[in-house]
Design an enzyme around this catalytic site. Structure first.
Site, PDB file in Angstrom:
ATOM      1  CE  LYS A 136      -4.083   2.012   2.484  1.00  8.80           C
ATOM      2  NZ  LYS A 136      -5.050   2.005   3.630  1.00  8.80           N
TER       3      LYS A 136
ATOM      4  CB  SER B 282      -7.875   3.924   2.578  1.00  5.85           C
ATOM      5  OG  SER B 282      -7.584   3.214   3.686  1.00  5.85           O
TER       6      SER B 282
ATOM      7  CB  SER C 194      -8.558   1.214   5.581  1.00  2.00           C
ATOM      8  OG  SER C 194      -9.428   2.539   5.470  1.00  2.00           O
TER       9      SER C 194
END
Lengths: 498, 494
Positions: free
Chosen positions: B79, B160, B184
């Site tokens: 990420k 997210s 998330s």
């Protein structure tokens, strides 16, 4: 009670003063990063990723900084809060990389304490006075902007960014510039004894925010102004004098005091407005979520307490009570930790050199240090810190005086030679033949010659002009080049003059 | 033989160790999938050379008879919230343009040390703020899944960690890192039919992870099986003295201790989570989950978490408050974007840089956060929210007197279409309603796929555990996984 008053057109005004002193914690590393704190490095040479607020960097409290703040708290007999917490003070400025300063608003490390300033008649402090200290909290220092490196831009130096500060907040207990000055000096003295701050105001290790208000004696507190970052005792006092007068003028002209932040201009000795309360930042304090509450255990606090040295007040009492020094000498010798340290080393060496107890030689050592040595050092542009004469050498000199090997006046010469050459007292006395002459034969011969050369004065003396005795002593000493033992000279002269 | 890119963490690791294929072959296969999946927009930056480099090391170690670590030969997606040394790290924000860290985040370093390689930096909601991956400066990620309605509407991969969920689901990587502040990891995992676990707050070091809300942010793995999550979490977790909130306790061998036999365990069903107007398919999936856990031997008990309804509002005070402060450092002075209008002073440079650099959702949260911390509002909002947070923690503590794990839906719906909620922040925030309470309480929680809804989209079930009890969460997750037999995968259209 301070009698300091501003004499205004409408009568007398009393000044109310509170100080927030920012003291840089003596520590090799910063409060939340491992970067060095040494003064004077190249710009941005001492900046860690944390100090530069790089993305994802996290603060980790430096145990030594916390320890020093706790020791400082203990030195002012303050309450140590075993549970404290760090808060973020949010504002934007180019010298503040994180966009917030990590500080302690809601739960400071150190609570209520106090220190005592000593009576000083000349300064208008008639008696000892206790000044309350509200709290000490630890926080990060900011970086520094440099405006003189480029024609249109400012540069940022982050070396100081993240350095640990103690903010020591007094109660509004001071009533005159002199009291404020004494408070700063005393606080500085305590910090230096404890070793938690070097107190170096020129390098910015210690600076004060000065809160001033005025009121008619007996009235409620007036509105205060805060003058930021004042960096010497003299300027603190000047700030108060100017600000108090200014406030009285404003009030007597029918105006009101605006609660605002001001700046002191050392060039003009005046203060000017920096920002008013309306423009004041809303700092949006909240607990720093990167840090857990700071919890201290009893053992840690006990260790901090055990590590404290004898503090100035206690030392001063001991000098007076156990060593028999005068109040004045005790105060002079304990005001600065370096002086006390030097004195105690000298005392111990002197006692050993003369085979006496410290109490027996304390007065000699103290008097000599204060009335002879300080002056001589000063004359040569030296201080105790860079004294060319060590306390061992000084003790040897005192021993020579004590044993009667040299006279006090010869000792002054010897000291001068010691400061010039760095040689030992004994070597100088030996080399330059300064040893005191106690041999009565040689002295007697000198006296006989003086009396013979001054037969008229001898007659006057015998006729009752006894003041001439000193003249004969002087002449004899001169003939002996100052080396005659004055006691022997006195005795022989008395005999001869009958 | 199955395709290498269909394999998960354990299968790849074991296959490499056994010599069935080389780490290089695995890396090449995934690099090819990443390169072919540009339409999904899952990666901001691909780093095929990094994946190959790590693979070469593993192959060499194996050839030399060196011991192989727990992720040896497994290429993963990272990420873009994790700082990666020498590789652009942007948090999907314009304000971190061209930011190349000189440091490696603690978690990614642990993964590299465990033998994993990096396929690239994954797209995400900007600064991890979002539930649909639509707030990225680099454009939204598109879910590989499509509704069975022939409409081909592009769907949200969740957020997210939307790049992570899409990449794992679409077989662009066998596993990826995620971060979870208020769901998330779990919500995107649920939207894309994969597993994801947020461990106990403090398990994974936050050092080097771009901060969103420090008291909530927690890294975790996203993969296609519970066991893969357990293996990867083991590689990510561990005490870090550089993070003051890091847990100073040993990392258990979660993967080694996995056990789907839940006899003697009690599963709590929180009645407050059964909200009015709940999607019938979500409710049915939840009921199915209860049945599966019973089948695994667990006893099911009703529990109450009375302050649940205050969790979302409290979260949307605490998280923006922290974010408003955490994001103050992006000021154009030291790194990233700098907008310097002609003759601008410092304040004007700040304003121009932050106006241009932050996306709308980030600005919205900075404004909310600034507001709730302001003088005169602090007590009414922030202090109150922190009290709610304490009450929620107490709710869970009381509930865990009566049960070992809690079962709930992960999200109130299946994946929605891109654009469907982007104009309505409240509707978007409501997507986190089941995820946020565990975040506020710092508890371990995971999402596992439970099946497909009538539109053919994955639904996830959430297991919330006691503090430090990742094992209990993973075990219950495994029990569901075994019974759900979830084998659906998105049909390739990209």
């Amino acid at each position: 009670m301070s009698t300091y008053r501003i004499h205004g057109a409408t009568g007398e005004w009393e000044v109310v003063i509170g100080l927030e002193v920012h003291a840089q914690v003596t520590s090799k590393a910063k409060l939340f990063s491992g970067a060095s704190t040494e003064f004077g490095a190249e710009p941005n040479a001492q900046v860690s990723l944390v100090d530069a607020a790089m993305p994802g960097m996290l603060p980790v409290p430096n145990r030594e900084c916390i320890r020093q703040a706790v020791r400082t708290g203990l030195a002012i007999e303050a309450q140590i809060n075993k549970w404290s917490r760090f808060d973020r003070k949010n504002y934007f400025y180019a010298d503040l990389p994180q966009g917030y300063q990590i500080s302690q608003l809601y739960h400071p490390l150190v609570g209520e304490g106090a220190l005592t300033i000593e009576a000083d008649e000349k300064a208008g402090i008639p008696e000892d006075k206790t000044i309350g200290i509200e709290r000490i909290h630890v926080e990060q220092d900011a970086g520094k902007l440099m405006h003189d490196q480029h024609p249109t831009m400012s540069y940022v130096d982050l070396n100081r960014s993240g350095v640990a500060l103690m903010e020591i907040v007094s109660r509004p207990d001071m009533r005159s510039p002199a009291e404020a000055g004494a408070y700063v000096r005393k606080l500085r003295s305590i910090l230096r004894y404890v070793g938690s701050c070097d107190g170096n105001m020129e390098e910015g290790s210690m600076r004060a925010d000065v809160n001033v208000s005025v009121r008619k004696p007996g009235d409620e507190f007036g509105t205060r102004t805060e003058t930021k970052n004042v960096n010497s005792v003299r300027f603190v006092m000047a700030t108060i004098e100017h600000e108090a007068r200014r406030q009285v003028e404003v009030l007597e002209d029918g105006g009101t005091i605006v609660q605002e932040t001001r700046l002191f201009d050392p060039g003009t000795g005046t203060t000017r407005s920096m920002r008013s309360k309306e423009d004041a930042h809303d700092y949006r304090y909240f607990p720093d979520p990167d840090l857990l509450p700071l919890e201290l255990d009893d053992a840690f606090v006990a260790e901090c307490r055990a590590s404290l040295p004898e503090l100035p007040d206690a030392k001063r009492r001991r000098y007076i009570e156990a060593l028999g020094l005068s109040d004045y000498n005790a105060a002079v010798l304990t005001a600065e930790v370096e002086t006390a340290r030097w004195f105690e080393a000298l005392l111990s060496e002197t006692a050993a050199a003369q085979g006496k107890s410290e109490a027996e030689v304390a007065k000699q050592a103290a008097n000599w240090l204060i009335s002879e040595f300080f002056g001589a050092l000063n004359k040569g542009g030296h201080s105790l810190a860079d004294s060319p004469v060590s306390h061992e050498q000084a003790a040897e000199l005192l021993a020579l005086i004590g044993k009667g090997t040299i006279s006090g006046s010869i000792a002054k010469q010897v000291l001068e030679r010691m400061l010039e050459t760095g040689d030992s007292a004994g070597a100088i006395v030996e080399r330059e033949g300064l040893k005191q002459e106690s041999d009565s034969g040689a002295i007697e011969a000198a006296i006989d010659k003086v009396l013979a050369d001054n037969a008229d004065k001898v007659a006057d003396y015998k006729a009752g002009k006894e003041a001439l005795f000193g003249f004969f002593v002087g002449q004899t000493m001169k003939a002996m080049q100052g080396k005659a033992n004055p006691q022997v000279v006195n005795e022989l002269l008395k005999q001869k003059l009958g | 033989m199955t395709q290498l890119t269909d394999l998960g963490v354990k299968a790849i690791r074991d296959g490499v160790a056994a010599g069935e294929f080389s780490a290089r072959e695995v890396a090449e296969a995934f690099n090819a999938n990443v390169a072919a999946a540009k339409d999904l927009n899952a990666f901001i930056v691909a780093t095929p050379e990094k994946a190959l480099e790590a693979a070469a090391k593993v192959d060499a170690d194996r050839a030399a008879g060196e011991p192989l670590a727990s992720m040896a030969g497994v290429p993963i997606g990272m990420k873009d919230l994790f700082a990666t040394k020498g590789v652009q790290t942007t948090a999907a924000s314009h304000i971190l343009d061209h930011f190349i860290p000189e440091y490696e985040s603690a978690v990614s370093q642990k993964l590299w040390d465990a033998g994993a390689g990096m396929l690239g930096k994954l797209n995400m909601d900007q600064f991890a703020m979002g539930s649909s991956n639509e707030t990225s400066f680099y454009g939204n990620v598109i879910s590989p899944w499509r509704r069975k309605d022939g409409g081909n509407a592009p769907l949200a991969p969740g957020g997210s960690s939307g790049g992570s969920s899409t990449a794992v689901s679409a077989r662009l990587c066998p596993a990826a890192t995620g971060t979870d502040t208020g769901g998330s990891i779990r919500q995107p995992a649920a939207f894309t039919g994969i597993c994801g676990i947020k461990p106990t707050y403090g398990r994974c070091s936050r050092w080097g992870i771009v901060a969103f809300a420090s008291s909530l942010d927690q890294a975790g793995p996203m993969a296609r099986s519970v066991e893969d999550c357990a293996i990867m979490l083991g590689a990510m977790a561990g005490f870090d003295p550089k993070d003051s909130t890091s847990l100073d306790m040993p990392v258990p061998d979660w993967a080694g201790a996995l056990n789907a036999d839940l006899r003697g365990k009690r599963v709590g069903i929180p009645r407050e989570y059964r909200m009015d107007g709940m999607d019938a398919e979500i409710a049915a999936s939840w009921d199915q989950g209860v049945a599966w856990l019973k089948d695994a031997g667990a006893e099911v008990v009703d529990i109450s978490l009375p302050h649940t309804k205050y969790a979302l509002p409290a979260y949307y005070i605490v998280a923006p408050a922290e974010a408003s402060s955490n994001l103050a450092r992006y000021d154009g002075v030291r790194y990233g974007l700098r907008e310097m209008p002609e003759r601008a002073n410092l304040q004007e440079m700040y304003a121009a840089t932050r106006a241009a650099g932050f996306g709308d959702e980030v600005k919205r949260r900075i404004l909310i956060g600034t507001y709730v911390l302001s003088a005169g509002f602090y007590d009414a909002y922030y202090t109150q929210a922190m009290k709610v947070r304490t009450l929620i923690q107490r709710d869970f503590a009381a509930a865990f007197e009566r049960c070992d794990v809690i079962l709930a839906p992960t999200a109130p719906s299946a994946a929605f279409a891109l654009g469907e909620k982007s104009d309505d922040p409240i509707a978007m925030y409501l997507n986190d309603v089941f995820a946020v309470p565990a975040s506020l309480a710092g508890l371990p929680a995971m999402s596992v796929p439970a099946g497909l809804n009538s539109e053919g989209l994955p639904l996830g079930l959430q297991i919330i555990g006691k503090t430090f009890d990742e094992q209990g969460v993973l075990d219950a997750g495994l029990a569901i996984e075994q019974r759900a037999g979830f084998a659906a995968r998105p049909e390739r259209w990209w």
